[in-house]
Structure formats: structure tokens, C-alpha cells
Design an enzyme around this catalytic site. Sequence first.
Site, short mmCIF file in Angstrom:
data_model
loop_
_atom_site.label_atom_id
_atom_site.label_comp_id
_atom_site.label_asym_id
_atom_site.label_seq_id
_atom_site.Cartn_x
_atom_site.Cartn_y
_atom_site.Cartn_z
N LEU A 151 0.83 -1.20 0.00
CA LEU A 151 0.00 0.00 0.00
C LEU A 151 0.87 1.25 0.00
CD1 LEU A 151 -2.56 -1.08 2.76
CD2 LEU A 151 -2.74 -1.43 0.28
N GLU A 153 1.24 5.08 0.74
CA GLU A 153 0.59 6.16 1.46
C GLU A 153 0.20 7.24 0.45
OE1 GLU A 153 2.03 7.48 5.27
OE2 GLU A 153 3.44 5.81 5.33
N TYR A 252 13.12 9.54 -9.64
CA TYR A 252 13.16 10.99 -9.44
C TYR A 252 14.17 11.35 -8.36
CZ TYR A 252 8.98 11.37 -12.31
OH TYR A 252 8.10 11.32 -13.36
N GLY A 254 15.87 13.65 -5.51
CA GLY A 254 15.26 14.52 -4.51
C GLY A 254 16.07 14.54 -3.23
N CYS A 261 8.05 2.89 5.94
CA CYS A 261 8.35 1.60 5.32
C CYS A 261 9.80 1.46 4.88
CB CYS A 261 7.42 1.37 4.13
SG CYS A 261 5.70 1.15 4.60
N LYS A 264 12.67 1.56 7.63
CA LYS A 264 12.52 0.44 8.57
C LYS A 264 12.77 -0.90 7.90
CE LYS A 264 8.27 -0.59 9.69
NZ LYS A 264 8.03 -1.99 9.22
#
Length: 460
Positions: A151, A153, A252, A254, A261, A264
Amino acid sequence: MEVTVIGTGYVGLVVGSCLAEGGNRVTCADIDADKIAQLNSGEISIYEPGLDRLVSHNLSSGRLRFTTDVGEGVRTADAIFIAVGTPPGEDGSANLSFVLEAARTIGDHIRPNTVVIMKSTVPVGTSELVRSEIALRTETPFYICSNPEFLKEGDAVGDFMYPDRVVCGVDADETRSRMEEIYEPFVRSGNPFIFMDISSAEMTKYAANSMLATRISFMNQIAELCEKTGADVEMVRRGIGSDKRIGPSFLYAGTGYGGSCFPKDIQALIQTADDFGVDLKVLRAVHESNDRQKTVLIRKIRSRFGDDLSGMRFSIWGLAFKPETDDMRAAPSLTVVKALLEAGATVCAHDPVAMSVAREFYLKDTIDYGEDEYETLTGSDGLVITTEWLQNRRPDWSVVSKRMAQRIIFDGRNIFDPMRMESLGFEYYSIGRHQVGSTVQQARSGADAGSSDSFKSDNG
């Protein structure tokens, strides 16, 4: 189907509400009484687009309920998802205390032939630990499945409702049939439903996140080299991303990755490898590179202004580690703000959704907060962009110019075009691209670039 989800954090709440939306009767159980009371009133404490609507709709329909009685939730379930936290320990390994506590509760209350599904991100071998913990407390037959979550965020509801793949680690035909029944409403588009052994499913989650993090750190290092050589990392990204063997995602440059996630999971995988005598040198380098990349904007600011920033004021646009979330765990913005404050500067920040989280948990009253992005700019010596929120991509540049004391931008997400910024009269520093503006041009021509007076005169 009667489904119980143990844990109402980010993953558990998304899983439970989406399964209820799919027609199941879902009980979400958590020992946090305040959180459960809040959820039963239809309020959620995390920001995730679309999640509040799902919770409210399925509460009112009766398909979703919340309880602090975890045992009661276990007793009624055909399938139990464990979705509790696995925070990193001091050595980086995953803390499994919440997982094993959930297993003990399951063992005390489980009914026959229930499938216990590991949704938390756990090291290889954890599902077998859970099986053993349950079996110590019951002789009731049950099944174990590893079903890692993928998933994102900011788009977690969409990822669950329309998954690009569902991975299930199973060791029995009954488990496979139950998982097919659970996910049948969500895989009708034909995206793969991948069954494998339990250990492989556990490893798949860590390997996937580690690969994505590796791509990010790789491009950030290429960006540093681009700045030295005069290349443009955005052009490089397009060039390599068009190769079908590589693809365009997660390329990309940055200020580094953050969130709950990637940092960790990489540390946990490195620790697991150490336990088995394997040295994951690539991932160690990824982790170290990301830690350094979080300081890239501070290095640019210091190069421009010097180490002592006393009396200077900086604007921060974006506090969350990525757009469409209020999650500030391991966010690059925290590194930037801390360094600015330590150097003597003051800071005013704005984020569309993470302001309350920043005030309560992370930055508190150490900085000022703007009601909108423009309010942060009053008297600012530099605008620092750490999150690429959509609303910040097309600002009113006349307002920006008038409010700033110096028209200098440090763009950690490469959201603006350097030539466009130069034409607007801004000194512009980005990641892996040409630095533009009056001071940079003066330096190139051999003029004195140390003074920024020319940026103060007309900007209010």
C-alpha cells in the site's frame, strides 16, 4: 465472510475498511480504547484520501465495527489479519512483541479452521513463530498465511481496491481457497494473484521495498554526479526510464526517501541477512546514501550563505515525507529544519495536512507555521521545498517575489524549470540540474557572488 483485523493503524484500518467495502463483515480490534472510541464515532486519526468515507459508509451499513475486545473478535472470525506495528529495535531488527502478543490472544480464542493471515511486515520465519505461539495455547486446527501489503501512502485505498498483484504465502489448499474468496472482488481486472510458500512471501515484501529504495538512492547519486559534470538528471531520468527493462518509476532525484516503510524495512532486511551470515553491501550503501541525501539541501544552503545562518529566516513548503499523507516519520523536512535551527535561523513552514502532526509530535513550537504557503514567505531569505504537493507547483510568482526578502529557492523535489525560474528573477537551486540566477551567473563570470543585496531591494 467474518473477518477480524487486529490492529487499527495505517495498514489495519485500510485493510479492514476495504474488506468491509467488498461485502465482508469486518471487526477491527485494538487495545487502544481512545482510538476505538474515536473510530466508532466515524473519526480517523490518519490522513489517507478516501479512507474516511469508507469507514463512515461501512460503519453505517453495519459491515464494519471497532472493538477493544480482541478475543471476542477472534472468536467470531473465519479469517484473522494481524496488522500490528513492527517498529525497529536499536539494532534495526523488527520488534515482534506486538505480533507475538496478537498470536497469544488468537491462540486463546481461535475457532476451528480459521486462517490467520500475517499482514504486518515481518522478517522471514515470523509466520512460523506465530504458528508455534498459537499452537502452544490451543489444539484447535488452524491455517497460516503470509499476505504482505503493498500500500502506498496517499493511494492506499486504491492500491487495495485495485491491486497490481496479490501475494499469498500458503502451505495448504484450504488456505489458498480462503484467500481466493477474500480477494475475489478485488482481482477481477486480471492482475496476478501469486501463490508461493510462506517464506518467499515474507521475503517478497522486503525485497520489493528494498528495490524501490535502491532506485531512489541510485538516482540521487547520479544527480550529484550530474551537478559536477554539467549533465541534467531530469534528462538522464527520461533517457533511462524509457528503456522497458528499467521503466520510469522511482527514478526521481530529490532529498531522499522517508516514511514508515523504506527506512525500517531496509534496516530489518540488513539485520536478517546479518543473522544468516549474509552481508547485503548494496542495501547498506542505499541506507547510507539516503541518510546523506537528506542533508543535500542544507549543504546547498550553507554553500550559498555560509555555516552561520543567524538572523536569517527560511520558508519550508511541505513537511510530510510525500504528498497526500500527514506522515512525517523519517521525513527529510525534519533533517532540514533541525539543521537550519542549529545554524541560528528561524523557520516558518506550511503543509496542507501535516501541520497538526508537526505541532503535536515532531517540531512543536520550535518553528512558526503559516496558514498557507504564501504566509511563510514574509521576510524569507530562502524558500526550501521538501514535499512536492500539487498546490505548490503553480504558485503566484508575483506574490512570492513581493513577500520574500531574497528571491532564492532551494527545490528538493525539482518541481520547477530552472530556465523559467531564471526568467522570473529567482536564484534557483535544485537537485542534479543547472543552478541558475543572478548570483550563480556572477560567479561564473568572475564577479563577486558573495553579496545578495540585489535580491533584497525590490522584494518587500
